[in-house]
Design an enzyme around this catalytic site. Structure first.
Site, PDB file in Angstrom:
ATOM      1  N   TRP A  39      35.785  48.812  32.039  1.00  0.00           N
ATOM      2  CA  TRP A  39      35.657  47.564  32.778  1.00  0.00           C
ATOM      3  C   TRP A  39      34.172  47.178  32.889  1.00  0.00           C
ATOM      4  O   TRP A  39      33.339  48.006  33.215  1.00  0.00           O
ATOM      5  CB  TRP A  39      36.275  47.725  34.184  1.00  0.00           C
ATOM      6  CG  TRP A  39      36.070  46.505  35.028  1.00  0.00           C
ATOM      7  CD1 TRP A  39      36.792  45.357  34.998  1.00  0.00           C
ATOM      8  CD2 TRP A  39      35.045  46.310  36.014  1.00  0.00           C
ATOM      9  NE1 TRP A  39      36.284  44.452  35.887  1.00  0.00           N
ATOM     10  CE2 TRP A  39      35.216  45.008  36.536  1.00  0.00           C
ATOM     11  CE3 TRP A  39      34.001  47.100  36.504  1.00  0.00           C
ATOM     12  CZ2 TRP A  39      34.386  44.479  37.521  1.00  0.00           C
ATOM     13  CZ3 TRP A  39      33.165  46.575  37.486  1.00  0.00           C
ATOM     14  CH2 TRP A  39      33.376  45.277  37.984  1.00  0.00           C
ATOM     15  N   ASP A  41      40.940  29.752  40.704  1.00  0.00           N
ATOM     16  CA  ASP A  41      41.272  31.140  40.373  1.00  0.00           C
ATOM     17  C   ASP A  41      42.213  31.725  41.418  1.00  0.00           C
ATOM     18  O   ASP A  41      42.918  30.990  42.140  1.00  0.00           O
ATOM     19  CB  ASP A  41      39.959  31.949  40.231  1.00  0.00           C
ATOM     20  CG  ASP A  41      40.069  33.089  39.233  1.00  0.00           C
ATOM     21  OD1 ASP A  41      40.609  34.146  39.616  1.00  0.00           O
ATOM     22  OD2 ASP A  41      39.637  32.934  38.080  1.00  0.00           O
ATOM     23  N   ASP A  42      42.234  33.014  41.531  1.00  0.00           N
ATOM     24  CA  ASP A  42      43.154  33.778  42.371  1.00  0.00           C
ATOM     25  C   ASP A  42      43.111  33.330  43.848  1.00  0.00           C
ATOM     26  O   ASP A  42      42.061  32.929  44.344  1.00  0.00           O
ATOM     27  CB  ASP A  42      42.714  35.251  42.275  1.00  0.00           C
ATOM     28  CG  ASP A  42      43.767  36.211  42.755  1.00  0.00           C
ATOM     29  OD1 ASP A  42      44.803  35.758  43.259  1.00  0.00           O
ATOM     30  OD2 ASP A  42      43.538  37.423  42.614  1.00  0.00           O
ATOM     31  N   ARG A  91      44.809  48.413  42.182  1.00  0.00           N
ATOM     32  CA  ARG A  91      44.420  47.176  42.872  1.00  0.00           C
ATOM     33  C   ARG A  91      45.564  46.732  43.798  1.00  0.00           C
ATOM     34  O   ARG A  91      45.866  45.560  43.912  1.00  0.00           O
ATOM     35  CB  ARG A  91      44.089  46.078  41.858  1.00  0.00           C
ATOM     36  CG  ARG A  91      43.120  45.046  42.399  1.00  0.00           C
ATOM     37  CD  ARG A  91      43.071  43.810  41.520  1.00  0.00           C
ATOM     38  NE  ARG A  91      42.109  42.864  42.044  1.00  0.00           N
ATOM     39  CZ  ARG A  91      42.126  41.568  41.777  1.00  0.00           C
ATOM     40  NH1 ARG A  91      43.045  41.060  40.991  1.00  0.00           N
ATOM     41  NH2 ARG A  91      41.232  40.769  42.288  1.00  0.00           N
ATOM     42  N   LYS A 151      44.673  30.216  33.225  1.00  0.00           N
ATOM     43  CA  LYS A 151      44.033  31.524  33.019  1.00  0.00           C
ATOM     44  C   LYS A 151      45.077  32.567  33.358  1.00  0.00           C
ATOM     45  O   LYS A 151      45.450  32.722  34.522  1.00  0.00           O
ATOM     46  CB  LYS A 151      42.807  31.656  33.921  1.00  0.00           C
ATOM     47  CG  LYS A 151      42.108  33.017  33.812  1.00  0.00           C
ATOM     48  CD  LYS A 151      40.864  33.018  34.703  1.00  0.00           C
ATOM     49  CE  LYS A 151      40.198  34.376  34.771  1.00  0.00           C
ATOM     50  NZ  LYS A 151      39.108  34.387  35.769  1.00  0.00           N
ATOM     51  N   TRP A 152      45.582  33.262  32.349  1.00  0.00           N
ATOM     52  CA  TRP A 152      46.677  34.224  32.502  1.00  0.00           C
ATOM     53  C   TRP A 152      46.042  35.610  32.623  1.00  0.00           C
ATOM     54  O   TRP A 152      45.641  36.212  31.638  1.00  0.00           O
ATOM     55  CB  TRP A 152      47.587  34.138  31.293  1.00  0.00           C
ATOM     56  CG  TRP A 152      48.767  35.042  31.248  1.00  0.00           C
ATOM     57  CD1 TRP A 152      48.854  36.333  31.686  1.00  0.00           C
ATOM     58  CD2 TRP A 152      50.050  34.743  30.702  1.00  0.00           C
ATOM     59  NE1 TRP A 152      50.099  36.852  31.442  1.00  0.00           N
ATOM     60  CE2 TRP A 152      50.853  35.895  30.831  1.00  0.00           C
ATOM     61  CE3 TRP A 152      50.584  33.613  30.089  1.00  0.00           C
ATOM     62  CZ2 TRP A 152      52.165  35.940  30.376  1.00  0.00           C
ATOM     63  CZ3 TRP A 152      51.890  33.667  29.636  1.00  0.00           C
ATOM     64  CH2 TRP A 152      52.678  34.816  29.790  1.00  0.00           C
ATOM     65  N   ASP A 153      45.995  36.095  33.845  1.00  0.00           N
ATOM     66  CA  ASP A 153      45.320  37.359  34.146  1.00  0.00           C
ATOM     67  C   ASP A 153      46.334  38.503  34.167  1.00  0.00           C
ATOM     68  O   ASP A 153      47.551  38.290  34.285  1.00  0.00           O
ATOM     69  CB  ASP A 153      44.642  37.207  35.521  1.00  0.00           C
ATOM     70  CG  ASP A 153      43.488  38.165  35.733  1.00  0.00           C
ATOM     71  OD1 ASP A 153      43.289  39.057  34.896  1.00  0.00           O
ATOM     72  OD2 ASP A 153      42.799  38.017  36.759  1.00  0.00           O
ATOM     73  N   MET A 154      45.860  39.739  34.076  1.00  0.00           N
ATOM     74  CA  MET A 154      46.711  40.928  34.164  1.00  0.00           C
ATOM     75  C   MET A 154      45.801  42.081  34.571  1.00  0.00           C
ATOM     76  O   MET A 154      44.911  42.436  33.811  1.00  0.00           O
ATOM     77  CB  MET A 154      47.374  41.179  32.807  1.00  0.00           C
ATOM     78  CG  MET A 154      48.478  42.196  32.814  1.00  0.00           C
ATOM     79  SD  MET A 154      47.945  43.871  33.102  1.00  0.00           S
ATOM     80  CE  MET A 154      47.028  44.251  31.631  1.00  0.00           C
ATOM     81  N   ASN A 155      46.008  42.611  35.762  1.00  0.00           N
ATOM     82  CA  ASN A 155      44.983  43.479  36.333  1.00  0.00           C
ATOM     83  C   ASN A 155      45.356  44.931  36.563  1.00  0.00           C
ATOM     84  O   ASN A 155      44.795  45.569  37.453  1.00  0.00           O
ATOM     85  CB  ASN A 155      44.489  42.868  37.651  1.00  0.00           C
ATOM     86  CG  ASN A 155      43.586  41.684  37.403  1.00  0.00           C
ATOM     87  OD1 ASN A 155      42.553  41.820  36.773  1.00  0.00           O
ATOM     88  ND2 ASN A 155      43.995  40.515  37.847  1.00  0.00           N
ATOM     89  N   ASP A 200      34.460  40.785  33.085  1.00  0.00           N
ATOM     90  CA  ASP A 200      34.113  40.405  34.455  1.00  0.00           C
ATOM     91  C   ASP A 200      32.615  40.506  34.687  1.00  0.00           C
ATOM     92  O   ASP A 200      32.112  40.049  35.713  1.00  0.00           O
ATOM     93  CB  ASP A 200      34.836  41.309  35.458  1.00  0.00           C
ATOM     94  CG  ASP A 200      36.222  40.779  35.776  1.00  0.00           C
ATOM     95  OD1 ASP A 200      36.506  39.613  35.441  1.00  0.00           O
ATOM     96  OD2 ASP A 200      37.026  41.536  36.358  1.00  0.00           O
TER      97      ASP A 200
HETATM   98  C1  DGJ Z   1      40.189  39.598  37.269  1.00  0.00           C
HETATM   99  C2  DGJ Z   1      39.537  38.532  36.430  1.00  0.00           C
HETATM  100  O1  DGJ Z   1      38.875  39.117  35.356  1.00  0.00           O
HETATM  101  C3  DGJ Z   1      38.609  37.709  37.300  1.00  0.00           C
HETATM  102  O2  DGJ Z   1      37.956  36.748  36.517  1.00  0.00           O
HETATM  103  C4  DGJ Z   1      39.396  37.062  38.407  1.00  0.00           C
HETATM  104  O3  DGJ Z   1      40.298  36.138  37.866  1.00  0.00           O
HETATM  105  C5  DGJ Z   1      40.129  38.122  39.203  1.00  0.00           C
HETATM  106  N1  DGJ Z   1      40.895  38.988  38.364  1.00  0.00           N
HETATM  107  C6  DGJ Z   1      41.037  37.500  40.230  1.00  0.00           C
HETATM  108  O4  DGJ Z   1      41.794  38.404  40.884  1.00  0.00           O
END
Ligand code: DGJ
Length: 738
Positions: free
Chosen positions: A200, A368-369, A445, A478-482, A550
């Site tokens: 990361w 964003d989020d 998370r 923006k399709w995020d996946m964390n 990020d």
């Molecule tokens: C991870 C993304 O990489 C960030 O840019 C942001 O969108 C956060 N998630 C939001 O939770």
């Protein structure tokens, strides 16, 4: 015809003006790899390239007095158990427990163009004349199973794509425990292996090592992602190969989940490269009439160095992987509110930020989020795709229209594959969570993975998000996946099906992407995964840009964008200017340097412009104007050249040159100052030798020919730079033909 078959010697020659790939049917009916490299003339017989000699301990697989052995033969799709003691490309467990297989050549078919891979992203042709394909049918008579090896060669690219399909025709159930997409063998080991590794906020650092006897490999076992740790790409380069000259073989995997890229060198100095779905956790049962399709490997051959290889990937992925309206279009300059507000915003605050963005010339505002459910922090709300009216009283629909009324487009962040336990979605469907019975469900998370291997989960998410898209004015997602997948177990699935979970999960993600991109063809999708954990070709097929990392610190971004450029086009790299001190590095870099790095990507801002001084805002206006003028060249028209590597010294440099060599933009970046520093020469690349150019930077302008600029170079007074500008100084050059 780029694919030739020589009947007498049963030899296939897959070739174009750049490369040759030669395979043949061996005495035992299996396939042998004879040559892969720079194009050579065609002829009937290449059998002299088969190297065979009787060796001690060798298992011979043909009747005496034959001496054919799989142990020392370069095979096209090797199997274990018949005298080859290296890692196999496939393992098929049969009902009697045996894993011995013997796939023999039956027939083949060549055709123009390229077939789609069912349910999977892959490169494509727009018209059939662009490429030719070959399906080789092999058959195992004991299992009554077909194996189809598929190859496509593009006429104008030094590229071969590979994939494999297996079809069970017999009555017995077979279990695939390993099914690689491609295996390639080289007769020597005189290579270095290059990989893009990281974590990361430091994704895709360039690492190189000399091949040694034994196994060297990279992999992902992350389940949900190709991963930030290892990108699904390796290259084998000759030791003397540089950025600009020498041989290199690239292997890029069009897949977004677990993969394995393995290089095995034998004590006889032969090299076997394999790439495919990681066998760990994978197990796929096939009953009579069922089949399995592997994802695709894209192999690039370059005799023009690493940069030559990268330019081929860039062009191929821009023209034959990315799709839809945004494929060959410049990208809107955006402002994203994440680092400006994190979860803490109101509609008033958002409109305030958007208004300033509009004033400086930004075109797209991205929320964003934090806009949905009870998502005031990352403990809650994921999975509940309805708006938080406390923050946004008029909903996304109202906000998006207010933003559009300002003259901006509106974009929205989503994280569709995840759920917080503190959400209505989880309370209603606890069985939709990936997790094994009786085992602790690891969190990451504070969130969990929704089981996208189940079609009903994908349907539910599709319906919820479609509702928002239908009632609002949304131009970008923006399709995020964390998080990665732990305890990979699909609740309610039979034991025999559990080994399918991770592959079916990513097929579910691809299915949702397919449905959403088809229903909303005008929306620009950007993929994201905790920054750049899903920067892979599988994602680019659906979303033509990816949030690169990020880490928005300019000096760190030099490394990340430089490494990413080995495979991925500049237009695919999400790149934003953020505030100082930077939120990841706590470092100050000049606003100009932040822009000079971000220009080489999609370009945008990730801060509240209201907090900048008038002087800084003036600079921002100029940056936006610069990008509007040059983005066609940087993102669409140009070829990218790496000049100085941030992994090798204190400086980075790169440039983009238009196809007709009339226009170029170059960036030079210094990290730490050196006292009483020496001058240096920046030598440009890719220009027309005889062409006279005007080169401009800061207050300077010179006229020089292409060969002067490439061989004599532009002197840079590093001491002056240091004294006047401090650390993290950069220079942007524009180069225009007279
Ligand atoms: C991870 C993304 O990489 C960030 O840019 C942001 O969108 C956060 N998630 C939001 O939770």
């Amino acid at each position: 015809m780029p694919i030739k078959f020589h009947e007498q010697t049963k030899t296939f020659h897959i070739c174009n003006k750049y490369l040759s790939y030669i395979i043949c049917v061996m005495e035992n009916g299996q396939m042998e790899n004879l040559y892969y490299g720079k194009a050579i003339c065609d002829k009937e017989d290449f059998s002299y390239l088969h190297e065979e000699v009787m060796r001690s301990l060798m298992s011979v697989c043909v009747p005496e007095p034959g001496i054919l052995s799989m142990q020392y033969t370069k095979q096209e799709y090797p199997v274990y158990g018949t005298g080859d003691f290296r890692s196999p490309a496939m393992t098929v467990r049969q009902e009697n427990g045996s894993e011995i297989v013997d796939f023999k050549y039956v027939s083949h078919e060549t055709y123009d163009g390229k077939k789609k891979l069912k349910g999977l992203p892959a490169t494509y042709t727009e018209n059939e004349s662009e490429a030719q394909s070959l399906d080789i049918l092999l058959h195992d008579s004991v299992m009554d199973t077909d194996l189809i090896l598929t190859y496509t060669i593009y006429e104008e690219y030094p590229v071969i794509t590979r994939s494999v399909r297996i079809l069970q025709k017999g009555d017995q159930k077979i279990r695939l425990e390993n099914m690689m997409s491609a295996s390639v063998e080289f007769p020597d080991m005189d290579f270095e292996m290059l990989q893009l590794s990281g974590a990361w906020s430091r994704e895709r650092y360039v690492k190189t090592r000399k091949l040694e006897m034994g196994i060297q490999a990279i992999q992902s076992l992350s389940g949900t992602a190709s991963s930030a740790e290892q990108n699904p790409f390796i290259a084998l380069k000759r030791p003397h190969t540089t950025e600009d000259m020498g041989e290199v073989y690239g292997f890029s995997f069009v897949y977004s989940s677990n993969f394995l890229a393995q290089v095995e060198v034998t004590p006889y100095e032969m090299t076997r490269v394999m790439m495919g779905i990681n066998p760990q956790g994978f197990s796929w049962e096939l009953k009579k009439g069922e089949e399995f399709q592997t994802p695709e490997v894209v192999m690039v051959y370059s005799d023009q160095g690493l940069n030559g290889m990268s330019q081929v990937y860039h062009r191929l992925y821009r023209n034959h992987l990315m799709r839809g309206k945004w494929k060959n279009r410049v990208r809107p300059i955006l402002l994203n509110n994440w680092e400006a507000t994190y979860f803490n915003f109101t509609e008033e605050k958002i409109l305030d930020i958007a208004k300033k963005a509009k004033e400086v010339g930004v075109e797209l505002f991205v929320l964003d989020d934090g806009w949905f459910g009870t998502r005031n922090d990352d403990y809650q709300g994921l999975g509940d795709w309805f708006v938080n009216k406390n923050k946004l009283p008029d909903g996304i629909s109202g906000l998006s229209r207010k933003i559009e009324a300002m003259g901006l487009k509106f974009g929205l962040w989503v994280e569709l594959e995840m759920v917080n336990k503190d959400s209505d979605c989880y309370r209603a469907h606890p069985d939709w969570l990936i997790g094994a019975p009786g085992r602790f469900e690891s969190h990451s998370r504070h969130q969990h993975v929704l089981d996208f291997s189940k079609p009903e989960v994908v349907d539910y998410i599709y319906d919820s998000i479609s509702k928002i898209l239908d009632e609002s004015a949304i131009s970008y997602i923006k399709w995020d996946m964390n998080r990665y997948m732990s305890e990979p177990f699909s609740q309610g699935m039979p034991a025999a099906e559990q080994g399918k979970t991770m592959h079916k999960y990513i097929l579910g993600v691809y299915d949702l992407y397919t449905r959403l991109t088809e229903k909303y063809p005008d929306i620009l999708f950007e993929s994201c995964s905790s920054g750049g954990a899903r920067f892979d070709p599988g994602m680019l097929y659906f979303a033509p840009q990816t949030w690169t990392s990020d880490d928005t610190d300019a000096a760190e971004r030099e490394k990340i964008q430089y490494g990413t450029s080995f495979v991925y086009p500049i237009v695919s790299m999400g790149s934003h200017i953020s505030a100082v001190p930077n939120h990841q590095m706590h470092r100050y870099t000049p606003l100009a340097t932040r822009a000079n790095v971000a220009y080489f990507g999609t370009f945008g801002y990730e801060l509240d412009l209201n907090l900048l001084s008038e002087e800084e805002l003036k600079e921002v206006r100029e940056q936006v104007a610069f990008m509007k003028k040059y983005r066609e060249l940087i993102q669409i028209e140009g070829d990218f050249y790496r000049i100085l590597s941030p992994f090798e010294g204190n400086e980075t440099a790169w440039m983009v040159v238009s196809r007709d060599k009339k226009h170029a933009v170059a960036g030079y970046y210094e990290r730490l100052n050196k006292v009483n520093a020496a001058w240096m020469r920046l030598r440009f690349k890719g220009l027309d030798e005889k062409q006279l150019y005007t080169v401009k930077w800061e207050e300077n302008s010179i006229k020089a020919h292409g060969n002067e600029l490439m061989y004599a170079g532009i002197p840079i007074d590093r001491d002056y730079c240091n004294k006047t500008n401090g650390d993290f100084y950069s220079i942007l050059y524009t180069i225009e033909a007279e």
